[in-house]
Design a protein around this motif. Structure first.
Motif, PDB file in Angstrom:
ATOM      1  N   LEU B  75       0.829  -1.200   0.000  1.00  0.00           N
ATOM      2  CA  LEU B  75       0.000   0.000   0.000  1.00  0.00           C
ATOM      3  C   LEU B  75       0.863   1.250   0.000  1.00  0.00           C
ATOM      4  O   LEU B  75       0.534   2.240  -0.644  1.00  0.00           O
ATOM      5  CB  LEU B  75      -0.888   0.012   1.225  1.00  0.00           C
ATOM      6  N   PHE B  76       1.966   1.190   0.730  1.00  0.00           N
ATOM      7  CA  PHE B  76       2.897   2.302   0.771  1.00  0.00           C
ATOM      8  C   PHE B  76       3.387   2.613  -0.640  1.00  0.00           C
ATOM      9  O   PHE B  76       3.400   3.764  -1.079  1.00  0.00           O
ATOM     10  CB  PHE B  76       4.048   1.910   1.694  1.00  0.00           C
ATOM     11  N   VAL B  77       3.785   1.566  -1.373  1.00  0.00           N
ATOM     12  CA  VAL B  77       4.255   1.768  -2.738  1.00  0.00           C
ATOM     13  C   VAL B  77       3.128   2.291  -3.611  1.00  0.00           C
ATOM     14  O   VAL B  77       3.357   3.110  -4.501  1.00  0.00           O
ATOM     15  CB  VAL B  77       4.843   0.471  -3.336  1.00  0.00           C
ATOM     16  N   ALA B  78       1.890   1.833  -3.360  1.00  0.00           N
ATOM     17  CA  ALA B  78       0.769   2.341  -4.146  1.00  0.00           C
ATOM     18  C   ALA B  78       0.664   3.847  -3.998  1.00  0.00           C
ATOM     19  O   ALA B  78       0.533   4.576  -4.984  1.00  0.00           O
ATOM     20  CB  ALA B  78      -0.530   1.687  -3.693  1.00  0.00           C
ATOM     21  N   VAL B  80       3.022   6.012  -2.830  1.00  0.00           N
ATOM     22  CA  VAL B  80       4.215   6.673  -3.361  1.00  0.00           C
ATOM     23  C   VAL B  80       4.208   6.641  -4.879  1.00  0.00           C
ATOM     24  O   VAL B  80       4.488   7.637  -5.551  1.00  0.00           O
ATOM     25  CB  VAL B  80       5.490   5.984  -2.810  1.00  0.00           C
ATOM     26  N   GLY B  81       3.866   5.475  -5.441  1.00  0.00           N
ATOM     27  CA  GLY B  81       3.845   5.326  -6.890  1.00  0.00           C
ATOM     28  C   GLY B  81       2.832   6.245  -7.538  1.00  0.00           C
ATOM     29  O   GLY B  81       3.102   6.860  -8.574  1.00  0.00           O
ATOM     30  N   THR B  82       1.643   6.347  -6.932  1.00  0.00           N
ATOM     31  CA  THR B  82       0.633   7.237  -7.493  1.00  0.00           C
ATOM     32  C   THR B  82       1.112   8.676  -7.459  1.00  0.00           C
ATOM     33  O   THR B  82       0.928   9.436  -8.417  1.00  0.00           O
ATOM     34  CB  THR B  82      -0.689   7.111  -6.710  1.00  0.00           C
ATOM     35  N   LEU B  86       1.650  10.741 -10.883  1.00  0.00           N
ATOM     36  CA  LEU B  86       0.773  11.875 -11.166  1.00  0.00           C
ATOM     37  C   LEU B  86       1.459  13.193 -10.858  1.00  0.00           C
ATOM     38  O   LEU B  86       0.820  14.225 -10.732  1.00  0.00           O
ATOM     39  CB  LEU B  86      -0.510  11.755 -10.342  1.00  0.00           C
ATOM     40  N   GLU B 175       0.596  11.958   3.837  1.00  0.00           N
ATOM     41  CA  GLU B 175       1.826  11.238   3.522  1.00  0.00           C
ATOM     42  C   GLU B 175       2.575  10.902   4.791  1.00  0.00           C
ATOM     43  O   GLU B 175       3.154   9.821   4.930  1.00  0.00           O
ATOM     44  CB  GLU B 175       2.706  12.087   2.598  1.00  0.00           C
ATOM     45  N   PHE B 233      -4.617   5.448   1.208  1.00  0.00           N
ATOM     46  CA  PHE B 233      -5.801   5.677   0.389  1.00  0.00           C
ATOM     47  C   PHE B 233      -6.116   7.154   0.273  1.00  0.00           C
ATOM     48  O   PHE B 233      -6.552   7.630  -0.777  1.00  0.00           O
ATOM     49  CB  PHE B 233      -7.007   4.909   0.964  1.00  0.00           C
ATOM     50  N   ILE B 236      -3.822   8.555  -2.371  1.00  0.00           N
ATOM     51  CA  ILE B 236      -4.229   8.134  -3.715  1.00  0.00           C
ATOM     52  C   ILE B 236      -5.466   8.907  -4.152  1.00  0.00           C
ATOM     53  O   ILE B 236      -5.536   9.428  -5.276  1.00  0.00           O
ATOM     54  CB  ILE B 236      -4.490   6.621  -3.741  1.00  0.00           C
ATOM     55  N   LEU B 240      -5.675  11.600  -7.303  1.00  0.00           N
ATOM     56  CA  LEU B 240      -6.575  11.418  -8.442  1.00  0.00           C
ATOM     57  C   LEU B 240      -7.573  12.566  -8.529  1.00  0.00           C
ATOM     58  O   LEU B 240      -7.893  13.035  -9.623  1.00  0.00           O
ATOM     59  CB  LEU B 240      -7.290  10.065  -8.335  1.00  0.00           C
TER      60      LEU B 240
END
Lengths: 114, 252, 604
Positions: B75-78, B80-82, B86, B175, B233, B236, B240
């Motif tokens: 989830l952390f990578v999700a 950070v990656g998002t 973006l 964050e 979440f 993210i 978005l």
């Protein structure tokens, strides 16, 4: 009973992948992958199901009464998180694709080939 | 490949896969056999050993805590990656400033939507905290509770404007929450290493079964996971939603 | 023993800390902190590697020891192969981070966070003794890689590359999960050792074979075997050089490691009686992968895609080594992975330097542009020769060991493959080097398609090669040489391989509680390359040089066989369309065919 669950799992996997293969819209593709992933939840939980058993939470029932498999439930939790993570990244990529390519049709995103 | 060729290639492959999977699944024992030895062992002993009533949470946070650590970092990578994917380019940063000015003038939302959203925020937060805190006793836990908390953030956006969301939950706070949660779980593991000689070993007193503070380190781990999931979440969703504002400013 | 969890805890904690203090810290401290964390992992795993040389170590997380031969918790199993891979991955991460020191294009600290989590994923996957834990860290590794591949979202290509990468590998993970579900349904266990014990007494039925097919296919997607390989070139072409170092040298090889580990620990008991038939299937797959990779390498003008297909061709060679299902070949494959990995990393660094200096990466556009970078060109040529089995580099040693192992099981004809494929790949590299650094020969055809967006430089072109980048290239080359010169390495590798394939021994350690060990009896002699190995190496290098000269100075269509090959090669190129739907269709078809072959081989 679980035979039905297995059929559902296989069907979800294959129809999800089919949707992804023939998709013309990246968001649709991502959702199809979600459908395919949910087949793994169904499979795992079906493997752990036991007839006539309760949930593995012993707040009201005595220890030792028949319960379904708690381990596959923990595995499914992890599986859900894996899917959420990939969906987040793919949706971010979709947003960027719309901005850079002007389209979200996989046919229109053809920068790399050969 | 042409779309038709692609579809036919896949259908051929899918038929083969269906046959394979059917052949394999035919060998799985039915649902009338007793639990396997691993599952049976946990079902019989988790309550006594861990003083928790929810065996699934005991499995996820104690017996198989390493999997949960990996999952946390997924989830952390999700998040950070998002954030990375973006990330605003140089041109977009000017647009973002213009968008903020737009938003300050307010976007009209219908009254019923605002009422519903505002009404939902409070109970959702309470539910999220409750589910997180009681993971070791009833169905729930850090993951589920964290997602419910993130849903509360979404209710704020629905009830008000994007700016309200940014005020209530600035990205830096989200964050921070997410990173602290992720790091926190590792620290719990290191605590086990320091105090009980094994990483992720349960080193806190167990308490009585049925209490909120039972299960040793499970409540701590639950809290870390709840923080992490809500933060991830939240990041993210915010990233978005930022894109929507950018699009609106670009077109309007 | 407490060192074992630190291999995973250090990079994860560092990543979390870096993310938490991101707004406050200057870039330099983030760089230094991440290099320090990676170096710490390398040191810890080096110590573990030394300790694991004599005995396999097992570490139970949370103190959950097995009860009555039932694994209750999750274990990490440290044997020379897994500890060696962790050390290798950590060293390469340090190299990649040092290379990135002067990289202008790293926009914020989150790059270092992602790299550290990537390292943690690779570490956890190598050491895991539990099938589901292996899956979780496999996914962690993959997801960090998707984000890192798409890091430069200002350009179009990384979006497509990352998308193809993510979607294809996610489909692979579905297959993996189905396989895990099947195995759990049968054995009620997730621990690798316990699964092996549960499956061993009975002969393989449909469930076991299908579970093997699915898990193998899942790992083969990551390893980029044909026809699961289409995502590889797209991802490597768009990922930035520090990321490519890790992707090419370690990540795909970890897919092969997963296949080997799961086969030997879980399936070798029940599939063992049919292992000769399985050998045919796996070797055939490896040969196909190597040939397709080599063919595509020759057709590339984009330097990074060229290296991507070269990596794929060599993964095919390694798959053959693993698929021979024999101890010496496995040892050779392990040595080859490490030795060749350093060389591939050095090659990517050289290409990265060229891109840093000129802002371009297409062979046609770079004709003669590399003349100022003579030293980089020299390193690249030496690395290419080493990749073509120049002794005494590690790649030469590994390849010779695989060939020796192959001849022991009557697969001696594979020698031809190990000469042809490196020669073809080497020819493509030498041709590119000659065009870029010397400006000789015919110009490469094409260049970028007209109308396509000009590829933005990774960074502003510079007039001097930064020391950190050049030093990284030389250091990696030196490591490749060191592997070949390391005393007794081949003997240790063969001993480690024998331990790796011993399923009963693995189960004894894996279920025996903390500190259980097995001390290997028997003495395994080092393999010294014989005269015929040197001869084959010379033949390979001569072949590479000759083919390079031909493609530089002669029209390929006029060569004998050139006309005949033109149509098939053109079709092969067209198949790599960049469309993710195509890739998924091939994945499904490939799974079905691979499954059918295994069913035929193992079912009777």
């Amino acid at each position: 009973m679980t035979a039905v669950a297995y059929v559902v799992a296989v069907w979800l996997l294959l129809i999800g992948l089919y949707g992804a293969v023939t998709s013309r819209h990246l968001v649709h593709l991502v959702v199809c992958l979600t459908v395919a992933q949910s087949s793994t939840y169904v499979l795992l939980l079906a493997v752990g199901y036991r007839d006539g058993a309760d949930a593995p939470i012993f707040a009201d029932i005595p220890v030792g009464s028949p319960v379904v498999d708690p381990i596959v439930q923990a595995l499914t939790l992890t599986d859900v998180v894996v899917e959420a993570t990939v969906v987040a990244l793919l949706l971010a990529l979709t947003v960027q694709a719309r901005k850079r390519f002007g389209t979200v049709d996989p046919d229109g995103i053809r920068e790399l080939h050969g | 490949m042409s779309p038709r060729g692609r579809a036919w290639l896949f259908v051929g492959g899918a038929l083969g896969m269906a046959l394979l999977l059917a052949w394999g699944l035919a060998g799985v024992p039915g649902s009338d056999v007793p639990l396997g030895r691993y599952a049976g062992l946990l079902a019989d002993h988790a309550v006594a050993e861990r003083h928790t009533t929810n065996v699934v949470i005991a499995t996820a946070f104690d017996y198989r805590a390493l999997d949960t650590l990996g999952e946390e970092f997924l989830l952390f990578v999700a998040a950070v990656g998002t954030t990375v994917l973006l990330r605003a380019t140089r041109e977009e940063r000017d647009e973002e400033r213009a968008a903020r000015l737009d938003e300050q003038r307010g976007v009209a939302t219908s009254d019923s939507l605002r009422a519903l959203g505002t009404g939902l925020v409070g109970p959702t937060v309470v539910l999220g905290v409750y589910v997180t805190a009681h993971g070791q006793l009833t169905p729930g836990g850090g993951f589920q509770g964290g997602v419910v908390l993130a849903a509360a953030l979404l209710a704020v956006y629905v009830a008000g404007t994007w700016l309200a969301l940014r005020h209530v939950a600035p990205v830096s706070a989200l964050e921070l929450s997410e990173a602290v949660g992720a790091g926190g779980f590792v620290l719990v593991g290191i605590g086990g290493l320091l105090f009980a000689a094994v990483f992720l070993e349960n080193f806190l007193p167990f308490g009585t079964k049925g209490d909120v503070l039972s299960g040793g380190m499970v409540p701590l781990a639950n809290l870390a996971v709840g923080l992490e999931v809500a933060g991830a979440f939240g990041v993210i969703l915010t990233e978005l939603l930022d894109q929507i504002v950018l699009r609106r400013s670009a077109s309007g | 023993m407490a060192l074992v969890p630190l291999t995973v805890a250090i990079p994860l904690l560092a990543a979390g800390a870096l993310a938490a203090v991101k707004p406050l810290s200057p870039r330099r401290s983030a760089q230094i902190a991440s290099i320090a964390a990676a170096a710490a992992v390398a040191a810890v795993s080096g110590v573990l590697l030394a300790r694991a040389g004599g005995e396999t170590l097992v570490y139970w997380f949370g103190g959950w020891e097995p009860r009555g031969h039932v694994a209750v918790g999750i274990s990490f199993l440290v044997d020379p192969v897994s500890a060696g891979l962790v050390c290798f991955a950590a060293v390469l991460t340090v190299a990649a981070l040092v290379f990135a020191l002067r990289y202008v294009d790293v926009a914020d600290d989150l790059f270092y966070v992602l790299m550290l989590v990537f390292l943690a994923g690779m570490t956890g996957f190598s050491l895991a003794g539990d099938l589901f834990t292996a899956f979780v860290f496999f996914e962690l590794m993959g997801i960090s890689a998707y984000a890192l591949a798409g890091y430069n979202v200002e350009q179009r290509a990384p979006i497509e590359g990352s998308l193809n990468f993510a979607v294809t590998n996610t489909a692979g993970s579905f297959l993996l999960l189905f396989g895990i579900g099947l195995l759990y349904g049968r054995a009620g266990a997730l621990n690798l050792a316990q699964l092996g014990e549960a499956l061993a007494p009975e002969s393989a039925d449909g469930l076991v074979i299908v579970a093997f097919v699915l898990i193998a296919a899942g790992f083969l997607v990551k390893a980029a075997a044909v026809p699961f390989h289409f995502w590889l070139a797209d991802a490597y072409a768009v990922a930035r050089t520090p990321v490519c170092i890790l992707l090419a040298a370690v990540m795909s090889e970890l897919g092969l490691y997963g296949l080997a580990r799961v086969y030997w620990a879980v399936f070798s008991g029940s599939l063992g009686p049919s292992h000769e038939e399985l050998r045919i299937v796996l070797v055939a797959l490896g040969v196909l992968t190597a040939l397709v990779g080599a063919a595509m390498t020759l057709l590339q003008g984009h330097l990074k895609r060229l290296l991507a297909f070269a990596t794929m061709a060599y993964v095919g060679l390694m798959l053959v080594g693993v698929g021979l299902l024999e101890a010496e070949a496995l040892a050779g494959a392990a040595v080859f992975v490490v030795g060749d990995g350093f060389l591939k990393a050095a090659l990517f660094v050289c290409v990265g330097i060229v891109q840093h200096r000129t802002g371009d990466v297409d062979e046609a556009d770079l004709h003669g542009a590399g003349r100022p970078m003579r030293w980089t060109g020299l390193v690249l040529v030496v690395a290419t020769a080493a990749v073509c089995s120049l002794p005494p580099f590690g790649a030469f040693l590994g390849k010779s060991m695989i060939e020796h192992g192959a001849s022991a099981v009557d697969y001696g004809w594979l020698v031809a493959l190990y000469v042809a494929v490196p020669a073809l790949v080497g020819a493509a590299l030498l041709r590119a080097a000659a065009r870029v650094f010397l400006g000789v020969g015919t110009r490469a055809p094409g260049g970028r398609d007209p109308g396509a967006e000009p590829e933005e430089p990774e960074s502003e072109p510079e007039s001097r090669t930064p020391v950190s980048m050049f030093a990284t290239a030389v250091a990696l080359l030196a490591c490749g040489l060191a592997i070949g010169l390391w005393p007794g390495l081949s003997g240790d590798a063969v001993a480690a391989a024998h331990r790796f394939i011993d399923r009963a021994g693995y189960a004894a350690v894996g279920l025996g509680g903390a500190g259980a060990t097995d001390v290997r009896e028997g003495h395994f002699s080092s393999y010294t390359p014989a005269a015929h190995d040197y001869l084959l190496a010379a033949l390979t290098m001569a072949g590479a040089a000759g083919l390079a000269w031909l493609s530089l100075f002669r029209d390929p269509r006029r060569l004998p066989g050139g006309r005949v090959l033109q149509r098939p090669l053109h079709t092969l190129r067209r198949l790599h369309s960049g469309h993710v739907g195509d890739y998924l269709a091939w994945l499904a078809a490939g799974t079905a065919v691979f499954g059918g072959c295994c069913a035929l081989a193992l079912g009777t």
